[in-house]
Design an enzyme around this catalytic site. Structure first.
Site, mmCIF file in Angstrom:
data_model
loop_
_atom_site.group_PDB
_atom_site.id
_atom_site.type_symbol
_atom_site.label_atom_id
_atom_site.label_comp_id
_atom_site.label_asym_id
_atom_site.label_seq_id
_atom_site.Cartn_x
_atom_site.Cartn_y
_atom_site.Cartn_z
ATOM 1 N N GLY A 136 -8.801 -4.498 -8.743
ATOM 2 C CA GLY A 136 -8.588 -2.346 -9.459
ATOM 3 C C GLY A 136 -9.218 -0.796 -8.645
ATOM 4 C CB CYS A 137 -9.909 -0.821 -5.588
ATOM 5 S SG CYS A 137 -10.517 0.625 -3.846
ATOM 6 N N GLY A 138 -6.725 0.573 -5.195
ATOM 7 C CA GLY A 138 -5.576 0.401 -4.403
ATOM 8 C C GLY A 138 -5.582 0.837 -3.203
#
Length: 272
Positions: A108-110
């Site tokens: 979920g972390c880009g």
């Protein structure tokens, strides 16, 4: 190699009654992306389509500009996870040496681990204004096909999907616990097939964040359509880059946030 899903025991509670249950859930594995013997990034990902993931990540990060610049790719299972080991051409190795950075990307972390604001807000190329034009009925059908193609989601209810609408109306689908990883896998798959992303439409089951816009534009796709809402910054980025950004695509409607000229006017009017 780990399976992309695992069957686990649970207790299902409904209307005050508990019963033993078995459920399939998605696997999540640490995947290292290594170049010429040095780890560049470690991402938490679904252990499937890892060749496509490695190539798509390399293209999206600008480490290579063509899959041929990865001269060798080996995938090794280790006690701590999976290592995607790539050996680069001299040109790509020089490029990587100029912009090497360490990243750690939980699901979920880009943009985790990028060491400067300039790297996070990298400039994007301008997309050609009129390379693809399509209509709402075709896009809505494509989103239906994306959902139909999510076999791992049907099994686990726990993964994102990224799809590509081809000129012949078929849809290629890739899945992962991370929405950015799913898009990387899709871009890598298109590259391996020799398919130009500029010829079609990117489809997403997630919200639209900045990095998803960045990856789409850098791949060269002119239209991005997603199930959930975009962030305000993603809209600004899409506007500046010339990307047609469509979101909130549910049932028989969607909203066009930027560059609506690529959607045929009569059909765009029908979904307004």
């Amino acid at each position: 190699m780990p399976r992309p899903s695992q069957s686990v025991s649970s207790v299902a509670v409904s209307r005050g009654t508990a019963r033993p249950n078995t459920r399939d859930i998605p696997e999540e594995t640490a995947v290292a992306l290594s170049y010429n013997g040095t780890t560049q990034a470690v991402m938490m990902a679904t252990p499937a389509d890892l060749q496509e993931f490695a190539i798509g990540f390399s293209l999206g990060e600008g480490i290579v500009t063509h899959p041929d610049q990865i001269e060798r790719l080996e995938i090794e299972e280790l006690d701590a996870g999976i290592d995607c080991q790539m050996w680069l051409s001299d040109e790509a190795a020089d490029r990587l040496g100029e912009r090497r950075r360490q990243m750690a990307g939980p699901v979920g972390c880009g943009l985790c681990g990028i060491d400067s604001l300039e790297q996070a807000m990298r400039p994007l190329p301008q997309l050609p204004p009129d390379n693809v034009c399509t209509g709402s009925a075709r896009l809505l059908h494509a989103m239906h096909m994306l959902r139909k193609g999510q076999k791992l989601h049907d099994l686990t209810r726990g993964v994102h999907g990224a799809g590509f609408l081809h000129a012949d109306d078929t849809v290629t689908v890739k899945e992962d616990v991370g929405r950015h990883n799913a898009l990387d896998k899709l871009i890598g798959s298109l590259a391996l097939q020799g398919i130009d992303p500029a010829s079609g439409v990117i489809l997403l089951t997630s919200r639209v964040s900045v990095e998803l816009v960045q990856k789409t534009v850098l791949a060269g796709a002119p239209i991005l359509i997603a199930v959930s809402a975009p962030t305000a910054h993603a809209v600004r980025l899409a506007e500046d880059a010339g990307l047609t950004l469509i979101a909130l695509a549910r049932d028989e409607r969607f909203e066009i946030f930027t560059h609506p000229h690529r959607i045929t006017p009569q059909e765009a009017h029908n979904v307004a």
